[in-house]
Design a protein around this motif. Sequence first.
Motif, PDB file in Angstrom:
ATOM      1  N   SER B 249       5.532  -8.483   0.014  1.00 30.49           N
ATOM      2  CA  SER B 249       6.120  -9.640  -0.669  1.00 30.49           C
ATOM      3  C   SER B 249       5.788  -9.626  -2.143  1.00 30.49           C
ATOM      4  CB  SER B 249       5.731 -10.968  -0.007  1.00 30.49           C
ATOM      5  OG  SER B 249       4.421 -10.953   0.432  1.00 30.49           O
ATOM      6  N   GLY B 250       4.561  -9.159  -2.483  1.00 23.70           N
ATOM      7  CA  GLY B 250       4.178  -9.157  -3.891  1.00 23.70           C
ATOM      8  C   GLY B 250       4.851  -8.056  -4.672  1.00 23.70           C
ATOM      9  N   PHE B 251       4.759  -6.826  -4.168  1.00 25.66           N
ATOM     10  CA  PHE B 251       5.137  -5.703  -5.013  1.00 25.66           C
ATOM     11  C   PHE B 251       6.499  -5.086  -4.679  1.00 25.66           C
ATOM     12  CE2 PHE B 251       0.556  -6.149  -5.130  1.00 25.66           C
ATOM     13  CZ  PHE B 251       0.382  -6.363  -6.482  1.00 25.66           C
ATOM     14  N   LYS B 252       7.015  -5.368  -3.461  1.00 25.87           N
ATOM     15  CA  LYS B 252       8.341  -4.862  -3.138  1.00 25.87           C
ATOM     16  C   LYS B 252       9.397  -5.922  -3.465  1.00 25.87           C
ATOM     17  CE  LYS B 252      10.846  -2.456   0.519  1.00 25.87           C
ATOM     18  NZ  LYS B 252      10.751  -2.098   1.964  1.00 25.87           N
ATOM     19  N   TYR B 253       9.091  -7.185  -3.022  1.00 25.74           N
ATOM     20  CA  TYR B 253      10.079  -8.242  -3.253  1.00 25.74           C
ATOM     21  C   TYR B 253       9.747  -9.067  -4.485  1.00 25.74           C
ATOM     22  CZ  TYR B 253      11.062  -6.834   1.512  1.00 25.74           C
ATOM     23  OH  TYR B 253      11.339  -6.089   2.615  1.00 25.74           O
ATOM     24  N   GLY B 254       8.625  -8.797  -5.147  1.00 25.17           N
ATOM     25  CA  GLY B 254       8.271  -9.481  -6.383  1.00 25.17           C
ATOM     26  C   GLY B 254       8.032 -10.971  -6.239  1.00 25.17           C
ATOM     27  N   GLU B 255       7.658 -11.435  -5.030  1.00 24.66           N
ATOM     28  CA  GLU B 255       7.399 -12.863  -4.847  1.00 24.66           C
ATOM     29  C   GLU B 255       5.893 -13.110  -4.926  1.00 24.66           C
ATOM     30  OE1 GLU B 255       9.146 -13.349  -1.043  1.00 24.66           O
ATOM     31  OE2 GLU B 255      11.200 -13.236  -1.816  1.00 24.66           O
ATOM     32  N   PHE B 256       5.433 -13.326  -6.166  1.00 32.22           N
ATOM     33  CA  PHE B 256       3.986 -13.467  -6.354  1.00 32.22           C
ATOM     34  C   PHE B 256       3.443 -14.741  -5.707  1.00 32.22           C
ATOM     35  CE2 PHE B 256       5.008 -10.962 -10.377  1.00 32.22           C
ATOM     36  CZ  PHE B 256       4.804  -9.757  -9.718  1.00 32.22           C
ATOM     37  N   GLY B 257       4.262 -15.765  -5.693  1.00 37.13           N
ATOM     38  CA  GLY B 257       3.830 -17.042  -5.090  1.00 37.13           C
ATOM     39  C   GLY B 257       3.527 -16.890  -3.611  1.00 37.13           C
ATOM     40  N   THR B 258       4.469 -16.320  -2.859  1.00 39.55           N
ATOM     41  CA  THR B 258       4.239 -16.202  -1.412  1.00 39.55           C
ATOM     42  C   THR B 258       3.130 -15.181  -1.137  1.00 39.55           C
ATOM     43  OG1 THR B 258       6.029 -14.598  -1.282  1.00 39.55           O
ATOM     44  CG2 THR B 258       6.566 -16.862  -0.673  1.00 39.55           C
ATOM     45  N   ALA B 259       3.063 -14.107  -1.940  1.00 41.12           N
ATOM     46  CA  ALA B 259       1.988 -13.133  -1.754  1.00 41.12           C
ATOM     47  C   ALA B 259       0.630 -13.809  -1.941  1.00 41.12           C
ATOM     48  CB  ALA B 259       2.142 -11.978  -2.735  1.00 41.12           C
ATOM     49  N   SER B 260       0.539 -14.668  -2.988  1.00 44.13           N
ATOM     50  CA  SER B 260      -0.718 -15.380  -3.235  1.00 44.13           C
ATOM     51  C   SER B 260      -1.051 -16.312  -2.079  1.00 44.13           C
ATOM     52  CB  SER B 260      -0.641 -16.192  -4.523  1.00 44.13           C
ATOM     53  OG  SER B 260      -0.312 -15.342  -5.597  1.00 44.13           O
ATOM     54  N   ALA B 261      -0.018 -16.994  -1.584  1.00 40.25           N
ATOM     55  CA  ALA B 261      -0.255 -17.899  -0.451  1.00 40.25           C
ATOM     56  C   ALA B 261      -0.766 -17.103   0.751  1.00 40.25           C
ATOM     57  CB  ALA B 261       1.030 -18.633  -0.089  1.00 40.25           C
ATOM     58  N   THR B 262      -0.171 -15.909   0.992  1.00 40.67           N
ATOM     59  CA  THR B 262      -0.624 -15.064   2.105  1.00 40.67           C
ATOM     60  C   THR B 262      -2.096 -14.681   1.917  1.00 40.67           C
ATOM     61  OG1 THR B 262       1.595 -14.124   2.134  1.00 40.67           O
ATOM     62  CG2 THR B 262      -0.082 -12.986   3.431  1.00 40.67           C
ATOM     63  N   GLY B 263      -2.428 -14.330   0.654  1.00 37.71           N
ATOM     64  CA  GLY B 263      -3.815 -13.965   0.361  1.00 37.71           C
ATOM     65  C   GLY B 263      -4.780 -15.064   0.744  1.00 37.71           C
ATOM     66  N   TRP B 264      -4.442 -16.289   0.345  1.00 36.37           N
ATOM     67  CA  TRP B 264      -5.342 -17.397   0.677  1.00 36.37           C
ATOM     68  C   TRP B 264      -5.389 -17.673   2.178  1.00 36.37           C
ATOM     69  CZ3 TRP B 264      -9.363 -19.824  -1.087  1.00 36.37           C
ATOM     70  CH2 TRP B 264      -9.694 -19.643  -2.437  1.00 36.37           C
ATOM     71  N   LEU B 265      -4.263 -17.508   2.844  1.00 35.85           N
ATOM     72  CA  LEU B 265      -4.271 -17.699   4.307  1.00 35.85           C
ATOM     73  C   LEU B 265      -5.172 -16.655   4.974  1.00 35.85           C
ATOM     74  CD1 LEU B 265      -0.498 -18.526   4.924  1.00 35.85           C
ATOM     75  CD2 LEU B 265      -2.468 -20.064   5.245  1.00 35.85           C
ATOM     76  N   MET B 266      -5.162 -15.417   4.421  1.00 42.62           N
ATOM     77  CA  MET B 266      -6.021 -14.371   4.983  1.00 42.62           C
ATOM     78  C   MET B 266      -7.497 -14.702   4.781  1.00 42.62           C
ATOM     79  SD  MET B 266      -4.081 -10.844   3.975  1.00 42.62           S
ATOM     80  CE  MET B 266      -5.409  -9.783   4.508  1.00 42.62           C
ATOM     81  N   VAL B 267      -7.808 -15.220   3.585  1.00 40.71           N
ATOM     82  CA  VAL B 267      -9.201 -15.608   3.317  1.00 40.71           C
ATOM     83  C   VAL B 267      -9.650 -16.656   4.333  1.00 40.71           C
ATOM     84  CG1 VAL B 267     -10.711 -16.813   1.684  1.00 40.71           C
ATOM     85  CG2 VAL B 267      -9.166 -15.024   0.866  1.00 40.71           C
ATOM     86  N   ILE B 268      -8.785 -17.674   4.520  1.00 42.59           N
ATOM     87  CA  ILE B 268      -9.140 -18.737   5.459  1.00 42.59           C
ATOM     88  C   ILE B 268      -9.317 -18.170   6.872  1.00 42.59           C
ATOM     89  CG2 ILE B 268      -8.274 -20.858   6.564  1.00 42.59           C
ATOM     90  CD1 ILE B 268      -6.880 -21.400   3.772  1.00 42.59           C
ATOM     91  N   GLY B 269      -8.401 -17.272   7.257  1.00 44.50           N
ATOM     92  CA  GLY B 269      -8.479 -16.662   8.591  1.00 44.50           C
ATOM     93  C   GLY B 269      -9.780 -15.891   8.793  1.00 44.50           C
ATOM     94  N   SER B 270     -10.127 -15.019   7.828  1.00 43.86           N
ATOM     95  CA  SER B 270     -11.327 -14.207   8.049  1.00 43.86           C
ATOM     96  C   SER B 270     -12.592 -15.053   7.959  1.00 43.86           C
ATOM     97  CB  SER B 270     -11.383 -13.019   7.078  1.00 43.86           C
ATOM     98  OG  SER B 270     -11.336 -13.474   5.760  1.00 43.86           O
ATOM     99  N   LEU B 271     -12.566 -16.082   7.095  1.00 40.14           N
ATOM    100  CA  LEU B 271     -13.718 -16.987   7.053  1.00 40.14           C
ATOM    101  C   LEU B 271     -13.887 -17.693   8.390  1.00 40.14           C
ATOM    102  CD1 LEU B 271     -13.715 -18.710   3.537  1.00 40.14           C
ATOM    103  CD2 LEU B 271     -15.332 -17.037   4.483  1.00 40.14           C
ATOM    104  N   GLY B 272     -12.739 -18.052   8.988  1.00 39.25           N
ATOM    105  CA  GLY B 272     -12.790 -18.737  10.287  1.00 39.25           C
ATOM    106  C   GLY B 272     -13.472 -17.873  11.328  1.00 39.25           C
ATOM    107  N   VAL B 273     -13.058 -16.600  11.388  1.00 35.07           N
ATOM    108  CA  VAL B 273     -13.667 -15.694  12.373  1.00 35.07           C
ATOM    109  C   VAL B 273     -15.154 -15.487  12.069  1.00 35.07           C
ATOM    110  CG1 VAL B 273     -13.659 -13.343  13.272  1.00 35.07           C
ATOM    111  CG2 VAL B 273     -11.495 -14.513  12.845  1.00 35.07           C
ATOM    112  N   ALA B 274     -15.437 -15.201  10.783  1.00 35.54           N
ATOM    113  CA  ALA B 274     -16.829 -14.936  10.416  1.00 35.54           C
ATOM    114  C   ALA B 274     -17.713 -16.141  10.718  1.00 35.54           C
ATOM    115  CB  ALA B 274     -16.918 -14.558   8.941  1.00 35.54           C
ATOM    116  N   SER B 275     -17.144 -17.344  10.493  1.00 35.08           N
ATOM    117  CA  SER B 275     -17.993 -18.529  10.654  1.00 35.08           C
ATOM    118  C   SER B 275     -18.433 -18.714  12.114  1.00 35.08           C
ATOM    119  CB  SER B 275     -17.290 -19.777  10.135  1.00 35.08           C
ATOM    120  OG  SER B 275     -16.128 -19.982  10.892  1.00 35.08           O
ATOM    121  N   ILE B 276     -17.596 -18.236  13.062  1.00 37.00           N
ATOM    122  CA  ILE B 276     -18.001 -18.328  14.469  1.00 37.00           C
ATOM    123  C   ILE B 276     -19.303 -17.545  14.672  1.00 37.00           C
ATOM    124  CG2 ILE B 276     -17.409 -17.650  16.832  1.00 37.00           C
ATOM    125  CD1 ILE B 276     -14.442 -18.027  16.007  1.00 37.00           C
ATOM    126  N   TYR B 277     -19.323 -16.331  14.127  1.00 35.63           N
ATOM    127  CA  TYR B 277     -20.511 -15.493  14.321  1.00 35.63           C
ATOM    128  C   TYR B 277     -21.685 -15.984  13.482  1.00 35.63           C
ATOM    129  CZ  TYR B 277     -17.501 -12.520  17.013  1.00 35.63           C
ATOM    130  OH  TYR B 277     -16.653 -12.053  17.974  1.00 35.63           O
TER     131      TYR B 277
END
Lengths: 363, 290
Positions: B249-277
């Motif tokens: 989305s960022g570099f092929k379709y040039g949609e920096f907004g949605t790419a950034s949103a995906t990035g933050w969703l990934m951060v939240i996701g991995s923090l969620g998993v890590a926080s369990i452990y």
Amino acid sequence: MVAINIDRFVKRYGALEVVHDISFDIEEGEFLVLVGPSGCGKSTILRMVAGLEEISGGELRMQGVRVNELSPKERQVAMVFQDYALYPHMSVEQNIGFSLELARVPKAEREAQVKRVADILQIGHLLERRPRELSGGQRQRVAIGRAMVRKPQLFLFDEPLSNLDAKLRAEMRGQIKRLHQTLKTTSMYVTHDQLEAMTLADRIICLFDGHIAQMGTPHDLFDRPANVFVAEFIGSPTMNIVPITASKAEGRTVLTLAGGGEVSLPDGTALPSLTNDGNVLAGIRPEHLSDTPTPGATARIEGVIDMLEPLGSDILVTMQVGGATLTARCTDKGQFQAGQNLTLHFDPARLHLFDSKTQMRLG
Amino acid sequence: MRRLNPAAILMLVPTHLLLLVVIALPSIYVFWLSLNESTYGSDLTFVGLDNYVTVLTSSYFWRAALNTLIVVNAVVYIELLIAIGMAALFLGGVRYPKIMFAIVLMPYAISEVVGVLVWKIMLNSGSGVLARTIESLGFGMFNWSVSPPLALSVVTLISIWHHLPFTFLLIYAGMLAIPKSLYEAARIDGATPWQEFWRITLPLTIPAILISLIFRFVFAFRLFSEVWLLTAGGPARLTEVLAVYLYQSGFKYGEFGTASATGWLMVIGSLGVASIYLWAMHRRMLKGND
């Protein structure tokens, strides 16, 4: 009755032999202590008996049956380790009951047995705790409890008190002694501390460099050390050992110290037959030297006080005598001062003589 | 509260500045980007949470999220099991331990890109040595590039191969820290080697296992090069994982907004998993279990 035969034990690590052809028996119910400096092979022998080290040569028999090939469990031995080796993730109750659990003893019976042992050792209130929540002395008791619960044929102790402070060590020593008097389980105890050996043992084996230096009761080792090594190792403070030359002058025996000082022996003192033209090693324990003449015939030795170490009621007096240093343990009445001349007296029967070459006892 | 002395603060400043410049500021900027519409050559237009809505309603995103979830879990848990087994093997003693150790660690020394490309060549249908071996054993054509499940399996395999040394090292170090006398005590208590493993080794390795799980989940979540170099997300975007979706989305379709949103969703996701452990570890610490 003999419970354990250790027959010509040898331990080799590759080409290095650390235990050389050692044999001894342990009587049923006996408390045997192996004592010696570090590296003398005492722990290795204990671990060979436990089944934790392979026996490179010789035979181990328990109740007459060869057990060299049996696992530690099958030998029915229990062991108390120097660092306690408690399972950190288990409670005290689980630690003590682990062997029973592995043996599939039903839970109710297991709990009853753990409780019985815990009550004897007065750790019943600690059963829920983890090892890290216990003091050193409590951990030691749990370790002993873990050994006791298995009702072993043989108790093995590998320097169990060396991680404790002096006060606790004395206390636990008493506990182990009382426990043995109650349970009368055959025990083998390894220590480098001669005081522990003397206080606990029915019989002591003093080891040096993988050989037996002497075997006997604590009194045997203290009163008639077989060689200079045992003489110096057993007893605190250490026995005074000085080279002397014994000669006869006008029918009396005179002992001359290396630096020219002389010891007058009373008339009629019988010395064992001497070797090396009378050049021998003489030993006398500090507590057998006295600053006041004792009744009867005593020997005398004169010198200058070098150092004083008060111990409370007693005092260690170090004296220079014609090139040799002697330490005496005397009653402290404030009578000593460094630099002062002093005459020490001793009973010639307390004198130990050793061959200066072989270091073996004479007579 | 203990007061930090000024010299200590001064010495901490460079690291904190560095973290601020390379992590905190870009993160904040990316968050700001995720609230805007943005592409090459145009100014930012504030759109609120629109980008998050776009991403969360995209079937490609959910496909990538599902793929990530499956691959990450497969990688982390299979890798953990193999690492525990290997560490136990090393603990029990292996022949030529130094050489074996070097062999086990080797994949970690190989560049990720080079590693993936070599695997790709070896698995090349019809010509790769591994593919031809599989084919000659009668399993048919090994055409993983057209089968998303097979392709993701290959991704999983390569990812495990590459990161196993890391997990192995953490767990092996944890096992080495267990005092020898505990095993001797267990032997005298009558434990078999199997019981020693279950009752002594494994429970006492749990702290190391938890730490390696946290690290590996966070690492695995960023899974990118394996997929990008093997399939580039194809066929038909069916093997995309989240990092590939973000890149597309960022570099092929040039949609920096949605790419950034995906990035933050990934951060939240991995923090969620890590926080369990992390929570599990914290609880163990409170219980005094170590």
